[in-house]
Design a protein around this motif. Structure first.
Motif, PDB file in Angstrom:
ATOM      1  N   THR A  49       0.882  -1.108  -0.011  1.00  0.00           N
ATOM      2  CA  THR A  49      -0.073  -0.044  -0.042  1.00  0.00           C
ATOM      3  C   THR A  49       0.907   1.393  -0.093  1.00  0.00           C
ATOM      4  OG1 THR A  49      -0.201  -0.027   2.364  1.00  0.00           O
ATOM      5  CG2 THR A  49      -1.725  -1.099   1.194  1.00  0.00           C
ATOM      6  N   GLY A  50       2.396   1.156  -0.242  1.00  0.00           N
ATOM      7  CA  GLY A  50       3.188   2.145  -0.315  1.00  0.00           C
ATOM      8  C   GLY A  50       3.998   2.327   0.806  1.00  0.00           C
ATOM      9  N   TYR A  86       2.224  -4.518  10.865  1.00  0.00           N
ATOM     10  CA  TYR A  86       1.404  -5.649  10.560  1.00  0.00           C
ATOM     11  C   TYR A  86      -0.048  -5.157   9.918  1.00  0.00           C
ATOM     12  CZ  TYR A  86      -0.851 -10.049  11.204  1.00  0.00           C
ATOM     13  OH  TYR A  86      -1.695 -11.395  10.939  1.00  0.00           O
ATOM     14  N   ARG A  87      -0.524  -4.290  10.266  1.00  0.00           N
ATOM     15  CA  ARG A  87      -1.923  -3.767   9.605  1.00  0.00           C
ATOM     16  C   ARG A  87      -1.762  -2.871   8.540  1.00  0.00           C
ATOM     17  NH1 ARG A  87      -5.945  -5.914  12.472  1.00  0.00           N
ATOM     18  NH2 ARG A  87      -5.465  -6.394  14.609  1.00  0.00           N
ATOM     19  N   GLY A  88      -0.751  -2.468   8.011  1.00  0.00           N
ATOM     20  CA  GLY A  88      -0.475  -1.407   7.075  1.00  0.00           C
ATOM     21  C   GLY A  88      -0.250  -1.981   5.848  1.00  0.00           C
ATOM     22  N   LEU A  90      -6.613 -10.846   8.328  1.00  0.00           N
ATOM     23  CA  LEU A  90      -6.665  -9.504   7.520  1.00  0.00           C
ATOM     24  C   LEU A  90      -6.710  -9.679   6.175  1.00  0.00           C
ATOM     25  CD1 LEU A  90      -4.143  -7.451   9.809  1.00  0.00           C
ATOM     26  CD2 LEU A  90      -6.608  -7.863  10.052  1.00  0.00           C
ATOM     27  N   GLY A  91      -7.114 -10.660   5.613  1.00  0.00           N
ATOM     28  CA  GLY A  91      -7.527 -10.814   4.274  1.00  0.00           C
ATOM     29  C   GLY A  91      -8.508 -10.292   3.542  1.00  0.00           C
TER      30      GLY A  91
END
Length: 156
Positions: A17-18, A24-26, A50-51
């Motif tokens: 995402t950059g 972990y959640r990023g 988190l998928g």
């Protein structure tokens, strides 16, 4: 030693995402599974990890692989033994348990194939062919947990 077969698949992470895996959640768990001349499959982690729930996850692929291998082996056994299968559907179920240390493992898979055969005289062999298929399924022979089957066979 028997014949060897080599398989290749490319798994390409698409979830950056950059900032990569800086947290972990990023990051996203999305990825593509590619093979020469085959459609791309969209994968992710299980939503519990988190998928993306709209994508296939590794656990589902393992379950589908076991079901698919049993079916293909079963159809082969039936064809060789004169059992005419006219329909086959399996709603397979698997149980994975998490363990300490961010790990886990499958503890069981149950295949539930519903098979339709052409003639009543084929019912007995159609039922027993599941045992032969299970014993020779490449994928079931490659895992370290029980793969059970609860088949139903009917005449169509």
């Amino acid at each position: 030693m028997g014949r060897q077969h080599t398989y290749r698949a490319t798994v390409r992470w698409t979830g950056n995402t950059g900032s990569g895996t800086s947290g972990y959640r990023g990051y996203g768990r999305s990825h593509d599974i590619l093979g020469d001349g085959k459609p791309t499959l969209r994968g992710s982690a299980d939503p519990a990890f988190l998928g993306d729930p709209e994508c296939w996850n590794p656990e589902e692929f393992l379950l589908a692989s076991l079901s698919q291998c049993h079916m293909l082996t079963y159809l082969s056994v039936c064809a060789r033994d004169g059992v005419t299968v006219t329909a086959y559907e399996d709603v397979a179920a698997g149980v994975m348990e998490e363990t300490a240390g961010h790990s886990g493992r499958f503890v069981e898979v149950v295949l539930n194939p519903v098979v339709t055969v052409a003639d009543e005289s084929m019912l007995e062999r159609a039922r027993s062919a599941h045992t032969d298929a299970h014993q020779t399924c490449f994928i079931a022979n490659s895992v370290n947990f029980p793969v059970r089957h609860q088949p139903a066979v009917r005449v169509g």
